[in-house]
Design a protein around this motif. Structure first.
Motif, PDB file in Angstrom:
ATOM      1  N   GLY A 224       0.989  -1.420  -0.124  1.00 46.09           N
ATOM      2  CA  GLY A 224      -0.058   0.128  -0.069  1.00 46.09           C
ATOM      3  C   GLY A 224       1.076   1.089  -0.190  1.00 46.09           C
ATOM      4  O   GLY A 224       1.713   1.357  -0.519  1.00 46.09           O
ATOM      5  N   THR A 226       3.241   4.513   1.114  1.00 47.55           N
ATOM      6  CA  THR A 226       4.579   4.496   1.844  1.00 47.55           C
ATOM      7  C   THR A 226       4.724   5.822   2.015  1.00 47.55           C
ATOM      8  O   THR A 226       5.356   6.469   2.995  1.00 47.55           O
ATOM      9  CB  THR A 226       5.852   3.565   1.510  1.00 47.55           C
ATOM     10  OG1 THR A 226       5.849   4.297  -0.057  1.00 47.55           O
ATOM     11  CG2 THR A 226       4.876   2.148   1.905  1.00 47.55           C
ATOM     12  N   ALA A 245       2.985  -0.012   4.907  1.00 43.02           N
ATOM     13  CA  ALA A 245       2.779   0.358   3.826  1.00 43.02           C
ATOM     14  C   ALA A 245       0.960   0.383   5.091  1.00 43.02           C
ATOM     15  O   ALA A 245       1.287  -0.271   6.213  1.00 43.02           O
ATOM     16  CB  ALA A 245       1.690  -1.030   3.453  1.00 43.02           C
ATOM     17  N   GLY A 246       0.451   1.860   4.113  1.00 46.27           N
ATOM     18  CA  GLY A 246      -0.400   2.642   5.335  1.00 46.27           C
ATOM     19  C   GLY A 246      -0.028   3.101   6.634  1.00 46.27           C
ATOM     20  O   GLY A 246       1.274   3.169   7.402  1.00 46.27           O
ATOM     21  N   THR A 247      -0.907   3.942   7.216  1.00 50.36           N
ATOM     22  CA  THR A 247      -0.554   5.521   7.876  1.00 50.36           C
ATOM     23  C   THR A 247      -0.588   3.691  10.076  1.00 50.36           C
ATOM     24  O   THR A 247      -1.280   3.584   9.969  1.00 50.36           O
ATOM     25  CB  THR A 247      -1.499   5.908   8.350  1.00 50.36           C
ATOM     26  OG1 THR A 247      -1.865   6.884   7.216  1.00 50.36           O
ATOM     27  CG2 THR A 247      -1.590   6.861   9.483  1.00 50.36           C
TER      28      THR A 247
END
Lengths: 373, 72
Positions: A224, A226, A245-247
């Motif tokens: 996802g 970055t 990946a992702g918050t």
């Protein structure tokens, strides 16, 4: 009295700075990590990298880029076990593994033909390093060791195990040991080390980290955004971005940073817990599950009662004294099979650095009364 | 004219900012200009006469970066 003896599940209390740091992020700081260059976002990125550096230092990792944030140790372990090509390969495990390792491996066994072997061990589950060195199967391709058992507190000799394994990659599950035992990732020469933030490190839930010695050797668990290489459909091939990946849990990591920096001194000495264990050993009808070698005993043990099952014993302690313990299998059926306590389970006693010698004495008094039931 | 330092990750950029501050090299964190990269990451900007000192400070910390002269 601090009645909370379930710190192996999750620690309580936390250092006061933990909640303050999380509230500061949620109420004042705000902003994303690694996504923008305005002052608020850069301040967040600075703090996240500062926590990463502090945690890397605790784990004896010279390059913090090799330490990636995860949601917990289970997430970190799954990242490793799913990110390697273990299809049809033999994996060696310690006899005290938690389901965080056992279940992903069981799935790999079912879906990918992975074969699991328990390492040779002593009666308390400690790996017999000499036997291990003499009996490693030629096709062993990977190994996992739970550093500090969440059932009887045995601390495994990681340096000796890694020496015996030689070039076979090793994942250390340090969920229970981080914060309690010195972790020397680079000195041990291990390939992966999974930690959680909310147990011995005294941070908030939803935080964890994974040490990856060679990021090229591992595929990401999830893919996802970055904030880097955003023009590519592929994940970045470098750490930490490859595995983040992702918050991330920014508020939680702020809290974890405070837990590391504001860690209080233990309220008991190194002699107090062993003395407490000696007291338990003297109780009739209470059996103690602990490390046979006191030098390999962590800050938790289990007990069983001659007449009451683990749920009844735990309920007695809670209803009579308000004492909070964990009954049952503690998500570690493999460990209980090794210790001969499956499926009945045990009552786990897991203090924290906040407990005083007087509170150990009070707990011993409660256990004495339990022994007479 | 400004000198831009480009990094592959936020981790490297923050580490570089710390190294430059330690070396007392004035710098600003800015978004990577669209004319340079489609990336959404962050870059560091410093005066052109600090280019060599910046390179030296980052090399000493083994921080990989790409130097870019920006004429905007």
């Amino acid at each position: 009295m601090n009645t909370y003896f379930d710190n192996a599940a999750t620690s309580f209390p936390k250092p006061p700075g933990v909640a303050a740091a999380m509230a500061r992020y949620l109420n004042e700081t705000g902003g994303p990590y690694g996504r923008s260059a305005y002052a608020r976002a850069v301040a967040v990125s600075r703090e996240i990298e500062s926590v990463r550096a502090d945690l890397a230092s605790l784990l004896c990792i010279s390059d913090p880029a090799h330490l990636v944030f995860t949601h917990n140790a289970t997430h970190a372990i799954n990242t490793v076990l799913s990110g390697l090509d273990l299809a049809g390969k033999r994996v060696l495990i310690s006899p005290l593994e938690h389901n965080a390792t056992a279940r992903p491996l069981e799935r790999l066994k079912r879906e990918r033909g992975v074969v699991m072997d328990a390492m040779p061990h002593f009666a308390d589950g400690m790996v017999d390093v000499q036997c291990l060195a003499a009996s490693i199967p030629k096709d062993a391709a990977f190994a996992v060791v739970n550093h500090l058992s969440n059932v009887n507190g045995v601390i495994q000799p990681i340096a000796g195990i890694k020496h015996a394994l030689g070039a076979i990659p090793l994942l250390v599950d340090a969920a229970q040991s981080a914060g309690h035992v010195r972790l020397d990732c680079e000195g041990w020469g291990v390939d992966f080390c999974a930690v959680t933030g909310h147990k011995g490190l005294l941070g908030p839930t939803g935080t964890g980290a994974l040490y990856v010695r060679d990021p090229r050797a591992l595929q990401p668990f999830i893919t996802g955004g970055t904030g880097s290489r955003s023009d590519s459909a592929e994940m970045p091939d470098f750490a930490p971005d490859k595995f983040e990946a992702g918050t991330m849990n920014i508020a939680g990591i702020f809290g974890l940073g405070a837990a590391i920096r504001d860690r209080p001194a233990p309220r008991h000495s190194n002699a107090d817990f062993p003395a407490f264990l000696e007291g338990i050993c003297a109780l009739k009808d209470i059996r103690l599950y602990h490390a046979l070698d006191p030098a390999h005993q962590g800050l938790l043990v289990s007990i069983s009662h001659a007449r009451l099952d683990s749920a009844q014993a735990s309920l007695f302690l809670n209803s009579r004294f308000g004492i909070e313990t964990r009954a049952g299998l503690q998500c570690a059926p493999l460990a209980h099979r090794t210790l001969g306590t499956f499926p009945a389970g045990t009552v786990r006693i897991a203090p924290s650095i906040y407990h005083t010698p007087q509170e150990f004495e009070q707990l011993l008094g409660a256990l004495s009364e339990l022994s007479r039931q | 004219m400004k000198t831009l330092l480009l990094f592959r990750s936020t981790h490297d950029a923050i580490k570089a900012e710390r190294a430059l501050m330690s070396a007392k090299i004035a710098c600003d964190v800015i978004p990577v200009p669209r004319t340079i990269s489609a990336d959404c990451g962050i870059a560091i900007e410093c005066a052109p006469d600090k280019r060599a000192a910046a390179r030296k400070a980052l090399d000493s910390k083994k921080i990989a970066c790409i130097l870019h002269e920006d004429s905007r």
